[in-house]
Design an enzyme around this catalytic site. Structure first.
Site, short mmCIF file in Angstrom:
data_model
loop_
_atom_site.label_atom_id
_atom_site.label_comp_id
_atom_site.label_asym_id
_atom_site.label_seq_id
_atom_site.Cartn_x
_atom_site.Cartn_y
_atom_site.Cartn_z
N HIS A 121 -1.33 35.43 15.98
CA HIS A 121 -0.68 35.92 17.19
C HIS A 121 0.79 36.15 16.84
CE1 HIS A 121 0.98 35.41 21.30
NE2 HIS A 121 -0.24 35.59 21.75
N ASP A 198 -2.26 26.38 15.29
CA ASP A 198 -2.08 26.92 16.64
C ASP A 198 -3.43 26.82 17.36
OD1 ASP A 198 -2.03 28.56 18.85
OD2 ASP A 198 -1.20 30.31 17.82
N GLN A 201 -5.95 28.99 21.43
CA GLN A 201 -7.19 29.68 21.77
C GLN A 201 -8.42 28.79 21.53
OE1 GLN A 201 -8.42 32.45 23.76
NE2 GLN A 201 -6.38 32.86 22.96
N LYS A 224 -4.09 27.87 29.33
CA LYS A 224 -5.39 28.36 28.83
C LYS A 224 -6.47 27.30 29.01
CE LYS A 224 -3.39 31.81 25.87
NZ LYS A 224 -3.01 32.27 24.55
N CYS A 362 -1.29 40.92 21.19
CA CYS A 362 -0.22 40.23 20.45
C CYS A 362 -0.63 39.97 19.00
CB CYS A 362 0.16 38.90 21.11
SG CYS A 362 0.90 39.10 22.71
C1 LIG Z 1 -1.89 32.54 23.96
C2 LIG Z 1 -1.67 32.30 22.53
C3 LIG Z 1 -0.39 32.00 22.03
C4 LIG Z 1 0.84 32.00 22.90
O1 LIG Z 1 0.77 31.05 23.90
P1 LIG Z 1 1.90 30.98 25.04
O2 LIG Z 1 1.28 30.12 26.07
O3 LIG Z 1 2.12 32.39 25.50
O4 LIG Z 1 3.10 30.39 24.42
C5 LIG Z 1 -0.26 31.74 20.70
N1 LIG Z 1 -1.31 31.75 19.87
C6 LIG Z 1 -2.56 32.03 20.30
C7 LIG Z 1 -3.70 32.02 19.34
C8 LIG Z 1 -2.78 32.33 21.64
O5 LIG Z 1 -4.01 32.60 22.07
#
Ligand SMILES: *Cc1c(COP(=O)(O)O)cnc(C)c1O
Length: 404
Positions: A121, A198, A201, A224, A362
């Site tokens: 992302h 990260d 997701q 999320k 993104c």
């Molecule tokens: C949504 C997302 C982000 C960003 O998250 P924010 O809540 O906008 O800071 C980063 N990495 C992944 C894989 C995402 O799905």
């Protein structure tokens, strides 16, 4: 027993209509919907014990502090962190990543290497590029395969004694690929590199165990995970959080202040400058409780049924191509139909009450890899149904006819 009709009752927004049609919400990878119990937690906070935390001797402040710290412990238990103070409450994934990137600026030297994956992302690419510019470190990329998996052989080749950090998402938001993060973490540790995963997701679908993973940093966003926006977490191993310098200066993060010298507060307060999102943190804890009541095994099993059914039905549409076809996938389907622009499909679906995401998600490097401007992305949650997928397929057939 998993009962989707009963679960849907928990989400007031699912009763909405859009342009006179029942809402079909398939944009869960961008943000999830909010159950009544989380909405109630937010209302309860502002109705009954809104106060600043950690500083007041008065009852409201103590109640708010207790609830906020209880939420931290819920999050700690959920991720199986060893200590509650290893959970830093942030404004979200992006904030958490920037906190680590900014801290690493003081450890990196010219010629050090940072590895990221091709599936990242933007929020997991740009902070590292900024860090490289600042320090002279070099950014290396793990390439991807046509099916949306990472070229793990290449990853093992990239690792060397100059590698200081590895960053990878647990699940790709654009394709749904579940990455082999245990292998990534173990290999990085062999060359003494730190790893940040990260989990933005992954966390709606998978319950990660940070101790078992032996990961150095793990980040996610509450919004999320059926929680509110503007709150998330940075898990860091204690030794790393102690080594990293503070991110921002201000109230809450200090122990003593004089004009000659300031000493920093201990963990987690060192990284929590200023008044935090108190209500958001508390509601995040409620959202985690809610998801655990349903159970992550039940969620994963049901969402996989939706993924299999959705994939099978979509592939019956002539000219439809799915991007991201690995076996290990969460319930995200990214696709295009012939040469039709994804935005045009998204606009027609909206008229029919169906919310999907269109564009580059993104993750422009992935779109460049496939040489496409973007995709239509349908992402399913445990509160979606096969009947909704049927409506979606019918709507897509109509859109195709109109746009062909
Ligand atoms: C949504 C997302 C982000 C960003 O998250 P924010 O809540 O906008 O800071 C980063 N990495 C992944 C894989 C995402 O799905």
């Amino acid at each position: 027993m998993f009962n989707v009709d009963k679960i849907r009752e928990d989400f007031p927004i699912l009763k909405r209509t859009i342009h006179g049609k029942p809402l079909v919400y398939f944009d869960n990878a961008a943000t999830s919907q909010t159950p009544q119990i989380v909405i109630d937690a937010i209302v309860d906070y502002y109705s009954n014990y809104n106060a600043n935390i950690h500083r007041g001797v008065h009852t409201l402040s103590q109640e708010a502090t207790d609830k906020y710290e209880e939420a931290r412990i819920k999050i700690q238990k959920h991720f199986n962190a060893k200590e509650a103070y290893e959970i830093i409450l942030t404004s979200g994934t992006t904030d958490s990543i920037n906190m680590v990137a900014s801290g690493f600026a003081s450890f990196l030297n010219k010629g050090d290497e940072i590895i990221v994956s091709a599936l990242e992302h933007h929020s997991n690419i740009v902070p590292w590029q900024m860090l490289c510019e600042k320090t002279g470190a070099i950014l290396k990329v793990i390439p991807m395969n046509e099916d949306g998996s990472l070229q793990m052989n290449e990853y093992h080749h990239l690792l060397n004694e100059n590698t200081k950090l590895v960053f990878c998402n647990h699940v790709s938001n654009a394709l749904g690929t579940v990455n082999p993060i245990k292998e990534i973490i173990d290999a990085a540790h062999k060359v003494n590199a730190a790893v940040l995963i990260d989990g933005a997701q992954a966390t709606p679908h998978i319950k990660p165990d940070v101790q078992k993973l032996d990961v150095d940093f793990y980040v996610a966003s509450a919004h999320k995970l059926c929680g509110p926006t503007g709150v998330g977490l940075l898990y860091g191993k204690q030794e790393w959080l102690e080594k990293l310098p503070p991110y921002q200066g201000g109230g809450e993060m200090i122990e003593t202040v004089t004009f000659e010298k300031t000493t920093y507060a201990g963990l987690p307060h060192k990284f929590e400058a200023g008044t935090p999102n108190i209500c958001g943190g508390i509601a995040f804890g409620t959202a985690i409780d809610y998801l655990n009541t349903i159970g992550f095994n039940a969620i994963a099993k049901y969402e996989n049924e939706l993924l299999v059914y959705g994939t099978q039905e979509l592939l019956k549409i002539e000219g439809l191509k799915i991007y991201g076809t690995t076996k290990e996938k969460t319930s995200v389907i990214s696709f295009n139909i012939d040469e039709i622009h994804p935005y045009d499909i998204g606009a027609i679906l909206d008229k029919l009450g169906i919310a999907v995401r269109t564009g580059h998600h993104c993750a422009q490097p992935i779109m460049n890899f496939y040489k496409i401007p973007g995709t239509v992305r349908a992402s399913f949650s445990f509160y979606n149904t096969k009947e909704e997928i049927d409506l979606f397929i019918e709507a897509l057939k109509r859109a195709k006819k109109m746009l062909a």
